[in-house]
Design an enzyme around this catalytic site. Structure first.
Site, PDB file in Angstrom:
ATOM      1  N   GLY A   1     -11.783   6.620 -23.176  1.00 14.11           N
ATOM      2  CA  GLY A   1     -10.558   7.185 -23.577  1.00 14.11           C
ATOM      3  C   GLY A   1     -10.375   8.779 -23.177  1.00 14.11           C
ATOM      4  O   GLY A   1     -10.828   9.017 -22.034  1.00 14.11           O
ATOM      5  N   SER A   2      -9.898   9.400 -23.960  1.00 13.95           N
ATOM      6  CA  SER A   2      -9.529  10.777 -23.434  1.00 13.95           C
ATOM      7  C   SER A   2     -10.295  11.797 -23.462  1.00 13.95           C
ATOM      8  O   SER A   2     -11.654  11.466 -24.058  1.00 13.95           O
ATOM      9  CB  SER A   2      -8.468  11.310 -24.677  1.00 13.95           C
ATOM     10  OG  SER A   2      -9.045  11.540 -25.719  1.00 13.95           O
TER      11      SER A   2
ATOM     12  N   GLU B   1      -4.112  16.251 -17.673  1.00 11.46           N
ATOM     13  CA  GLU B   1      -4.081  14.816 -17.169  1.00 11.46           C
ATOM     14  C   GLU B   1      -2.776  14.434 -18.011  1.00 11.46           C
ATOM     15  O   GLU B   1      -2.250  14.495 -18.941  1.00 11.46           O
ATOM     16  CB  GLU B   1      -5.108  14.184 -18.054  1.00 11.46           C
ATOM     17  CG  GLU B   1      -5.094  12.402 -17.385  1.00 11.46           C
ATOM     18  CD  GLU B   1      -6.122  11.836 -18.297  1.00 11.46           C
ATOM     19  OE1 GLU B   1      -6.528  10.587 -17.813  1.00 11.46           O
ATOM     20  OE2 GLU B   1      -6.630  12.251 -19.292  1.00 11.46           O
TER      21      GLU B   1
ATOM     22  N   ALA C   1      -8.862  -0.919 -28.959  1.00  5.44           N
ATOM     23  CA  ALA C   1      -7.681   0.065 -28.955  1.00  5.44           C
ATOM     24  C   ALA C   1      -6.503  -0.303 -30.000  1.00  5.44           C
ATOM     25  O   ALA C   1      -6.368  -1.615 -30.178  1.00  5.44           O
ATOM     26  CB  ALA C   1      -7.059   0.501 -27.750  1.00  5.44           C
TER      27      ALA C   1
ATOM     28  N   ASN D   1      -5.525   0.445 -21.952  1.00  7.38           N
ATOM     29  CA  ASN D   1      -5.016   0.401 -20.406  1.00  7.38           C
ATOM     30  C   ASN D   1      -5.610  -0.856 -19.799  1.00  7.38           C
ATOM     31  O   ASN D   1      -4.754  -1.556 -19.255  1.00  7.38           O
ATOM     32  CB  ASN D   1      -5.134   1.543 -19.580  1.00  7.38           C
ATOM     33  CG  ASN D   1      -6.251   1.939 -19.449  1.00  7.38           C
ATOM     34  OD1 ASN D   1      -7.586   1.632 -20.105  1.00  7.38           O
ATOM     35  ND2 ASN D   1      -6.419   2.881 -18.617  1.00  7.38           N
TER      36      ASN D   1
ATOM     37  N   CYS E   1      -6.948   5.326 -15.458  1.00  6.97           N
ATOM     38  CA  CYS E   1      -7.774   6.361 -15.777  1.00  6.97           C
ATOM     39  C   CYS E   1      -8.126   7.075 -14.350  1.00  6.97           C
ATOM     40  O   CYS E   1      -8.255   8.510 -14.138  1.00  6.97           O
ATOM     41  CB  CYS E   1      -9.204   6.392 -16.265  1.00  6.97           C
ATOM     42  SG  CYS E   1      -9.220   5.454 -17.891  1.00  6.97           S
TER      43      CYS E   1
ATOM     44  N   GLU F   1     -16.691   7.482 -20.523  1.00  4.74           N
ATOM     45  CA  GLU F   1     -15.596   7.431 -19.535  1.00  4.74           C
ATOM     46  C   GLU F   1     -14.383   8.189 -19.915  1.00  4.74           C
ATOM     47  O   GLU F   1     -13.657   7.468 -20.871  1.00  4.74           O
ATOM     48  CB  GLU F   1     -15.343   6.122 -19.010  1.00  4.74           C
ATOM     49  CG  GLU F   1     -14.853   6.157 -17.510  1.00  4.74           C
ATOM     50  CD  GLU F   1     -13.374   6.132 -17.582  1.00  4.74           C
ATOM     51  OE1 GLU F   1     -12.581   7.216 -17.387  1.00  4.74           O
ATOM     52  OE2 GLU F   1     -12.657   5.050 -17.542  1.00  4.74           O
TER      53      GLU F   1
ATOM     54  N   LYS G   1     -14.884  -2.097 -30.819  1.00  6.04           N
ATOM     55  CA  LYS G   1     -13.588  -1.626 -31.709  1.00  6.04           C
ATOM     56  C   LYS G   1     -12.410  -1.454 -30.760  1.00  6.04           C
ATOM     57  O   LYS G   1     -12.320  -0.697 -29.834  1.00  6.04           O
ATOM     58  CB  LYS G   1     -14.233  -0.094 -32.037  1.00  6.04           C
ATOM     59  CG  LYS G   1     -13.251   0.270 -33.539  1.00  6.04           C
ATOM     60  CD  LYS G   1     -12.036   0.566 -33.076  1.00  6.04           C
ATOM     61  CE  LYS G   1     -11.740   1.693 -32.330  1.00  6.04           C
ATOM     62  NZ  LYS G   1      -9.994   1.987 -32.096  1.00  6.04           N
TER      63      LYS G   1
END
Length: 532
Positions: free
Chosen positions: A227-228, A381, A179, A154, A283, A249, A177
């Site tokens: 990320g998730s 979420e 996305a 994002n 997020c 996060e 690394k």
């Protein structure tokens, strides 16, 4: 070689290198056309990046703070001079972000390198008041070694720079690394690091396997992840098994409270951005709305009016609402919205695929009313353009329901009542609270969540501390034999009264602390507290 979106490459500063793995097409989520090709890093490519990073960091950590700061300012200069048109266009075509937001993100990264460049110069440790005459006692900060940065789609450039700048300032080498959905724009951005020493920054494309290999490697020493929640937990477990520090996060489902004292026009305008910015794929997007009954209907009317004015379309055109990043992302949003409507919610706006955008992963910005706290859209979420509104009796109920969540990243409140603003800041269970101005961040303040939304902090001094470790140092510049060293004098033993001066006060700050504490405990067990 030069970077080309059509050829899978990885980056080891200052060079782009061809990748040996099978190419995978990158698909534009707005048009479903092919944008370019990426590949996953092979073991040899991971090894090459790690070898280069290890060598570079050995020299980088020895640089004085002023010299490192000069290098980071050079990166900031490169960002400010660069033409990022292609990078922004790639970001739009990879993940659907509107062009103004892509360019705004990229152009906003120079300050964080300047911020951490100077902070690392200003704060390199702490000198403590001495506990012994002739002793110099202090703590110093040192880098971990090589840090791994697992970046989301994002905000692929901004969030990368937040942690990379801090890590470099602390004296580490960095392996990024990216996305999979934003690998091309991330690779294109790597040229800003070319003024840094060879091998100090690398970018290794790939999926979960690449991230796992980097975390598991004995040649990496700290991890930053965004990320998730599920992936964040997996990263945290993998790091814990290796005793590697990590910053996690992990997203959230942020609440937004509209008080009866809210400035409703401003609350409606702010809520449009809080809920629908980046098609709700932030997020800290406001997903769970708690609106006090006294202003509910008026707020919903104003909110819906502004939402209907949003333009949906390709991010390269004049639009505020682009596509979701993938078909799977849209399917999740549709599932949650359909479930809410099936259980009694009403779609005031949206709730469907826009009829004029059948191609791509578009979804109309959606406002749901009649939502109850037990619905899946409140418990999970959503990460899409949906505002789920619960009507509440009063401000107190709004706070209680806002906290009734496994997440705790951010929370927003609209009110003109100063007491409510302070109460919200105190009672909301979140790492960040915004009053009348959602989604703002500050380089000098910590960014991160509570509960399932993460561990550790980015930005601010805590963001720098995440990438350095402390070392306590005691130097006696006037060497002397200490009175607590072995052998103990006979007068200290129990049969002769047992070191009676402990009753007056033992020096816990000496290295004798543990020994003295046990002696003190024995003495106090013999003599009552009132004994002079």
């Amino acid at each position: 070689m030069h970077f080309s979106p059509d050829r899978p490459t990885f980056f080891v500063n200052p060079d782009y290198r061809p990748m040996a793995g099978a190419p995978k097409p990158v698909i534009d989520p707005a048009t479903l056309e092919t944008v370019g090709a990426i590949s996953a890093a092979t073991d040899d490519e991971i090894d090459a990046a790690l070898t280069a990073a290890t060598k570079a960091q050995a020299a980088w950590k020895k640089l004085d703070a002023k010299s490192r700061a000069k290098h980071l300012h050079a990166v900031a200069n490169a960002i400010e001079r660069a033409d990022f048109t292609r990078c922004a266009e790639l970001m739009v075509r990879e993940m659907g972000k509107p062009y103004p937001e892509a360019m705004g993100e990229i152009a906003n990264c120079a300050p964080i390198f300047r911020y951490y460049a100077e902070m690392a110069r200003d704060d390199a440790g702490k000198i403590a008041g001495t506990t012994q005459a002739g002793s110099f006692q202090y703590a110093r900060y040192e880098p971990y070694g090589v840090s791994v940065h697992i970046i989301p789609y994002n905000f692929p450039i901004l969030l990368m720079c937040w942690t990379v700048a801090a890590s470099l300032a602390a004296g580490n080498a960095c392996i990024i690394k990216p996305a999979e959905a934003t690998t091309l724009s991330t690779l294109d951005y790597m040229t800003v690091f070319r003024s840094l020493p060879e091998g100090l920054v690398s970018c290794l494309p790939g999926g979960a396997a690449t991230a796992q290999a980097l975390i598991a490697s004995d040649r990496t020493h700290a991890v930053a992840f965004t990320g998730s929640v599920a992936a964040g937990k997996a990263v945290a477990v993998a790091c814990a098994e290796r005793m590697k520090p990590c910053v996690i996060e992990a997203g959230g489902s942020d609440p937004l409270i509209v008080s009866q004292h809210a400035p409703l026009d401003i609350a409606a305008a702010g809520s449009v951005t809080a809920a629908f910015h980046l098609t709700g794929q932030v997020c800290t997007s406001a997903e769970r709305f708690f609106v006090v009954d006294a202003v509910h209907d008026r707020f919903v009317a104003l909110f819906a009016e502004r939402t209907r004015a949003l333009r949906i379309g390709n991010g390269m055109d004049k639009t505020e609402i682009g596509p979701l990043v993938s078909e799977a992302a849209r399917a999740k949003v549709m599932r949650l919205v359909d479930d809410a409507i099936a259980h009694g919610a009403i779609a005031v706006t949206g709730g469907c695929i826009p009829p004029t955008h059948n191609t791509g992963w578009f979804y109309e910005p959606t406002i749901l009313t009649g939502v109850t706290p037990d619905m899946a859209i409140v418990r999970e979420e959503c990460f899409g353009p949906v505002a789920a509104i619960c009507r509440v009796r009063d401000f107190d109920e709004a706070i209680q329901l806002a906290n009734d969540s496994p997440f705790g990243l951010g929370a927003s409140v609209f009110t003109t009542d100063l007491a409510e603003a302070h109460e919200a800041a105190e009672r909301l269970e979140a790492g960040m609270v915004w009053v009348n101005n959602p989604l703002i961040d500050n380089d000098a303040l910590p960014f991160g969540g509570w509960k399932a939304s993460g561990l550790g902090r980015e930005l601010g001094r805590q963001g720098l501390d995440a990438f350095r470790r402390s070392k306590m140092v005691i130097i006696d510049h006037k060497p002397a034999i200490q009175d607590w060293w072995y052998p103990y004098p006979d007068s200290w033993f129990r049969e002769t009264g047992g070191r009676m001066h402990v009753l007056i006060g033992y020096r816990s700050s000496d290295r004798q602390g543990v020994v003295s504490a046990s002696i003190a405990a024995a003495v106090w067990s013999i003599f009552p507290a009132s004994t002079p």
